[in-house]
Design a protein around this motif. Sequence first.
Motif, mmCIF file in Angstrom:
data_model
loop_
_atom_site.group_PDB
_atom_site.id
_atom_site.type_symbol
_atom_site.label_atom_id
_atom_site.label_comp_id
_atom_site.label_asym_id
_atom_site.label_seq_id
_atom_site.Cartn_x
_atom_site.Cartn_y
_atom_site.Cartn_z
ATOM 1 N N LYS A 1 32.951 8.052 -4.403
ATOM 2 C CA LYS A 1 31.605 7.571 -4.735
ATOM 3 C C LYS A 1 30.614 8.730 -4.711
ATOM 4 N N LYS A 2 30.733 9.599 -3.720
ATOM 5 C CA LYS A 2 29.839 10.757 -3.611
ATOM 6 C C LYS A 2 30.023 11.687 -4.810
ATOM 7 N N ILE A 3 31.268 11.921 -5.215
ATOM 8 C CA ILE A 3 31.542 12.785 -6.368
ATOM 9 C C ILE A 3 30.932 12.184 -7.634
ATOM 10 N N VAL A 4 31.106 10.879 -7.810
ATOM 11 C CA VAL A 4 30.556 10.202 -8.989
ATOM 12 C C VAL A 4 29.034 10.305 -8.988
ATOM 13 N N GLU A 5 28.409 10.068 -7.830
ATOM 14 C CA GLU A 5 26.951 10.159 -7.741
ATOM 15 C C GLU A 5 26.467 11.569 -8.043
ATOM 16 N N GLU A 6 27.146 12.579 -7.512
ATOM 17 C CA GLU A 6 26.748 13.966 -7.773
ATOM 18 C C GLU A 6 26.916 14.305 -9.249
ATOM 19 N N HIS A 7 27.987 13.816 -9.841
ATOM 20 C CA HIS A 7 28.208 14.075 -11.268
ATOM 21 C C HIS A 7 27.142 13.367 -12.108
ATOM 22 N N VAL B 1 24.086 12.690 -11.217
ATOM 23 C CA VAL B 1 22.829 13.427 -11.074
ATOM 24 C C VAL B 1 22.831 14.648 -11.984
ATOM 25 N N LYS B 2 23.970 15.335 -12.078
ATOM 26 C CA LYS B 2 24.067 16.503 -12.971
ATOM 27 C C LYS B 2 23.911 16.080 -14.431
ATOM 28 N N GLU B 3 24.506 14.948 -14.796
ATOM 29 C CA GLU B 3 24.409 14.458 -16.170
ATOM 30 C C GLU B 3 22.969 14.089 -16.516
ATOM 31 N N ILE B 4 22.276 13.425 -15.578
ATOM 32 C CA ILE B 4 20.876 13.034 -15.809
ATOM 33 C C ILE B 4 20.007 14.284 -15.957
ATOM 34 N N ALA B 5 20.282 15.307 -15.143
ATOM 35 C CA ALA B 5 19.500 16.555 -15.206
ATOM 36 C C ALA B 5 19.662 17.256 -16.557
ATOM 37 N N LEU B 6 20.793 17.040 -17.209
ATOM 38 C CA LEU B 6 21.034 17.681 -18.514
ATOM 39 C C LEU B 6 20.330 16.972 -19.647
#
Length: 181
Positions: free
Chosen positions: A167-173, A175-180
């Motif tokens: 879940k943490k990995i998915v959330e971090e990913h 956040v990176k996708e939204i930032a892009l």
Amino acid sequence: MDEKQLVSQILSGSDSAIRLLISKYERLVIHMVARVVSDDMDREELCQDVFVKVISKLSGFNFDSKLSTWIATIAYRMAVNFAKKKKLDVVELDEVAFKIGENVEITEQEDMKQFILKLVDQLPVSYKSVLTLFYLDGFSYPEIMEITNMPEGTVKNYIHRARVKLKKIVEEHAVKEIALI
């Protein structure tokens, strides 16, 4: 053909029964080995070695468990031993290091399942193994306990921890996708 007939025919020397065993359990063995060993050549060789060991030890199989559980146990333990011997990255229980950001992208052609498996591959080996045994292979807790030689509490704990870390990995990913965007 049921498991007892298959084992009986293999023990009596039937080559076709050996081929049937390999074709029936090949996917399981590949899956078990691939969860621990990443190099294609090593995986292929190890899968062959697993079937050699399965066939050589088949006379000792006493049907206390399902044949698939017994074969998965052999594959898992051989893979872990191989990784330890080759000093590969066998992640210890409390290690939390992940390989986040290694070009894990979803393209239109890429299947969501493949993407999730890439994320699962970022989990420590112990967590990844029990998680995939439970959710992807459909093994029960007692079967996972037998395969991994872990107590039930450890299996349940690892599955829980794996879900939390995933879940943490998915959330971090995400956040990176939204930032892009």
